[in-house]
Scaffold this motif. Structure first.
Motif, PDB file in Angstrom:
ATOM      1  N   GLY A   8       0.819  -1.206   0.000  1.00  0.00           N
ATOM      2  CA  GLY A   8       0.000   0.000   0.000  1.00  0.00           C
ATOM      3  C   GLY A   8       0.850   1.252   0.000  1.00  0.00           C
ATOM      4  O   GLY A   8       2.068   1.200   0.141  1.00  0.00           O
ATOM      5  N   GLY A   9       0.187   2.393  -0.162  1.00  0.00           N
ATOM      6  CA  GLY A   9       0.913   3.653  -0.160  1.00  0.00           C
ATOM      7  C   GLY A   9       0.068   4.789  -0.692  1.00  0.00           C
ATOM      8  O   GLY A   9      -1.152   4.649  -0.842  1.00  0.00           O
ATOM      9  N   LEU A  10       0.739   5.895  -0.972  1.00  0.00           N
ATOM     10  CA  LEU A  10       0.088   7.095  -1.493  1.00  0.00           C
ATOM     11  C   LEU A  10       0.403   7.228  -2.981  1.00  0.00           C
ATOM     12  O   LEU A  10       1.564   7.133  -3.382  1.00  0.00           O
ATOM     13  N   VAL A  11      -0.624   7.451  -3.768  1.00  0.00           N
ATOM     14  CA  VAL A  11      -0.439   7.582  -5.213  1.00  0.00           C
ATOM     15  C   VAL A  11      -1.435   8.597  -5.746  1.00  0.00           C
ATOM     16  O   VAL A  11      -2.516   8.782  -5.169  1.00  0.00           O
ATOM     17  N   GLN A  12      -1.083   9.247  -6.836  1.00  0.00           N
ATOM     18  CA  GLN A  12      -2.018  10.174  -7.462  1.00  0.00           C
ATOM     19  C   GLN A  12      -3.048   9.432  -8.296  1.00  0.00           C
ATOM     20  O   GLN A  12      -2.789   8.317  -8.778  1.00  0.00           O
ATOM     21  N   ALA A  13      -4.172  10.047  -8.475  1.00  0.00           N
ATOM     22  CA  ALA A  13      -5.219   9.465  -9.314  1.00  0.00           C
ATOM     23  C   ALA A  13      -4.653   9.157 -10.693  1.00  0.00           C
ATOM     24  O   ALA A  13      -3.905   9.963 -11.266  1.00  0.00           O
ATOM     25  N   LEU A  85      -5.955   4.135 -10.777  1.00  0.00           N
ATOM     26  CA  LEU A  85      -6.556   4.332  -9.464  1.00  0.00           C
ATOM     27  C   LEU A  85      -7.352   5.624  -9.394  1.00  0.00           C
ATOM     28  O   LEU A  85      -6.989   6.635 -10.016  1.00  0.00           O
ATOM     29  N   ARG A  86      -8.419   5.565  -8.644  1.00  0.00           N
ATOM     30  CA  ARG A  86      -9.313   6.696  -8.453  1.00  0.00           C
ATOM     31  C   ARG A  86      -9.315   7.097  -6.983  1.00  0.00           C
ATOM     32  O   ARG A  86      -9.009   6.294  -6.107  1.00  0.00           O
ATOM     33  N   VAL A 114      -4.234   2.140   1.214  1.00  0.00           N
ATOM     34  CA  VAL A 114      -4.067   2.729  -0.119  1.00  0.00           C
ATOM     35  C   VAL A 114      -4.738   4.100  -0.101  1.00  0.00           C
ATOM     36  O   VAL A 114      -5.928   4.206   0.204  1.00  0.00           O
ATOM     37  N   THR A 115      -3.974   5.119  -0.416  1.00  0.00           N
ATOM     38  CA  THR A 115      -4.505   6.477  -0.463  1.00  0.00           C
ATOM     39  C   THR A 115      -4.272   7.048  -1.851  1.00  0.00           C
ATOM     40  O   THR A 115      -3.130   7.099  -2.320  1.00  0.00           O
ATOM     41  N   VAL A 116      -5.359   7.454  -2.497  1.00  0.00           N
ATOM     42  CA  VAL A 116      -5.277   8.010  -3.841  1.00  0.00           C
ATOM     43  C   VAL A 116      -5.643   9.488  -3.758  1.00  0.00           C
ATOM     44  O   VAL A 116      -6.746   9.835  -3.331  1.00  0.00           O
ATOM     45  N   SER A 117      -4.720  10.342  -4.164  1.00  0.00           N
ATOM     46  CA  SER A 117      -4.955  11.779  -4.104  1.00  0.00           C
ATOM     47  C   SER A 117      -5.385  12.313  -5.469  1.00  0.00           C
ATOM     48  O   SER A 117      -5.034  11.741  -6.508  1.00  0.00           O
ATOM     49  N   SER A 118      -6.105  13.407  -5.446  1.00  0.00           N
ATOM     50  CA  SER A 118      -6.596  13.996  -6.705  1.00  0.00           C
ATOM     51  C   SER A 118      -5.573  14.919  -7.336  1.00  0.00           C
ATOM     52  O   SER A 118      -4.565  15.257  -6.742  1.00  0.00           O
TER      53      SER A 118
END
Length: 118
Positions: A8-13, A85-86, A114-118
């Motif tokens: 998991g982790g942080l990713v942009q949309a 990813l959304r 899982v964190t998806v940023s806009s």
């Protein structure tokens, strides 16, 4: 035996992440493994699952065409490739396993965020 999830982790949309899950020690082959997601304030929901004996995966409609579940190279490992990813995919993702002779998933991992940023 416990299930250990990672990736998991942080990713942009629009980006991608790859989750993996494996048991803490060697154990008899599972019948089926899967992934579930739990967003803040919501119940845990099914994402995808796959037979450990062969065949293709099953998916919730919202991830079809974007996520791919597959068996890993080692016995009882499962991969969830998450593409396109959304923001709404943001959740804790839990892997689960179902043993032969059991009617439902009974083994659960600790969850990976899982964190998806806009």
């Amino acid at each position: 035996v416990q299930l250990q999830a990672s990736g998991g982790g942080l990713v942009q949309a629009g980006g991608s992440l790859r989750l993996s899950c494996a048991p803490s020690r060697r154990t008899d082959r599972f019948l089926r493994m899967g992934w579930f997601q739990q967003a803040p304030g919501k119940e845990r929901e099914f994402v995808a699952s796959i037979s450990m004996s062969g065949g293709s995966g099953e998916y919730v409609d919202s991830v079809k065409g974007r996520f791919t579940i597959s068996r890993g190279n080692d016995q009882n490992t499962v991969i969830l490739q998450m593409d396109k990813l959304r923001v709404e995919d943001t959740a804790a993702y839990f892997c689960a396993a179902r043993r032969f002779g059991r009617s439902k998933f009974e083994l659960w991992g600790q969850g990976t965020l899982v964190t998806v940023s806009s």
